[in-house]
Scaffold this active site. Structure first.
Site, PDB file in Angstrom:
ATOM      1  CD  GLU A  47     -30.014  72.651  20.662  1.00  0.00           C
ATOM      2  OE1 GLU A  47     -31.202  72.275  20.524  1.00  0.00           O
ATOM      3  OE2 GLU A  47     -29.315  73.045  19.715  1.00  0.00           O
ATOM      4  CD  GLU A  76     -37.697  72.699  19.709  1.00  0.00           C
ATOM      5  OE1 GLU A  76     -37.490  71.650  20.355  1.00  0.00           O
ATOM      6  OE2 GLU A  76     -37.198  72.917  18.599  1.00  0.00           O
TER       7      GLU A  76
END
Length: 171
Positions: free
Chosen positions: A110, A117
């Protein structure tokens, strides 16, 4: 580049020497270490001068993900619940470690997803690009696969003793 003259019957040609070609094609040599064995990192924007500063930067990344990423908070909560339940159910240390490792893997992926991102967003700015979508989707897919694997691991380790305790309470 060094050139040698070669003569033919009709004209004169300049041909590069083999030594100059090898020098031109060779990779640059790494910088020599200073007397204290630290390498210069001229292209690095910022270098952590101490190990504690490195830890500070790492925790800043974890804190950023926890504050800004809903899924990171969910994975953290589920990991804490799974490990707590494993301890309460008296699972073996190896079983608790396996649940901790799989939960840690999900949280790690994560964090990497958040980093991918951020870099993609920095690169494409406010525009859409199909490769940016691919990068983001693949990073999210890695988190999804690890979360499914962690769920299977925790389920296979936690459900049997949990069901046994529930059945004992019912009787």
């Amino acid at each position: 580049m060094v050139y040698h003259n070669t003569h033919s019957a009709n004209s004169q040609y300049l041909v590069p020497s083999s030594r100059s070609i090898v020098q031109e094609l060779s990779l640059p040599k790494p910088p020599k270490p200073e007397s204290n064995h630290r390498f210069k990192r001229d292209l690095a924007w910022c270098i952590a001068p101490t190990l504690m500063v490195s830890f500070k930067y790492a925790w800043a990344g974890v804190r950023y993900a926890f504050v800004t990423q809903r899924n990171f908070r969910i994975h953290t909560l589920i990991g804490i619940v799974a490990i707590s339940l494993a301890i309460l159910l008296d699972l073996t240390p190896v079983e608790i470690a396996v649940i901790g490792l799989t939960s840690g893997l999900v949280m790690t992926l994560e964090l990497l997803n958040t980093a991918v991102e951020a870099v993609v967003d920095l690169t494409v700015k406010q525009s859409y690009h199909e490769l940016a979508k691919v990068a983001k989707d693949c990073a999210a897919g890695a988190v999804l696969i690890s979360a499914i694997a962690a769920l299977l691991v925790a389920g296979s380790l936690l459900l049997p003793p949990l069901m046994t305790r529930i059945l004992l309470l019912i009787r």
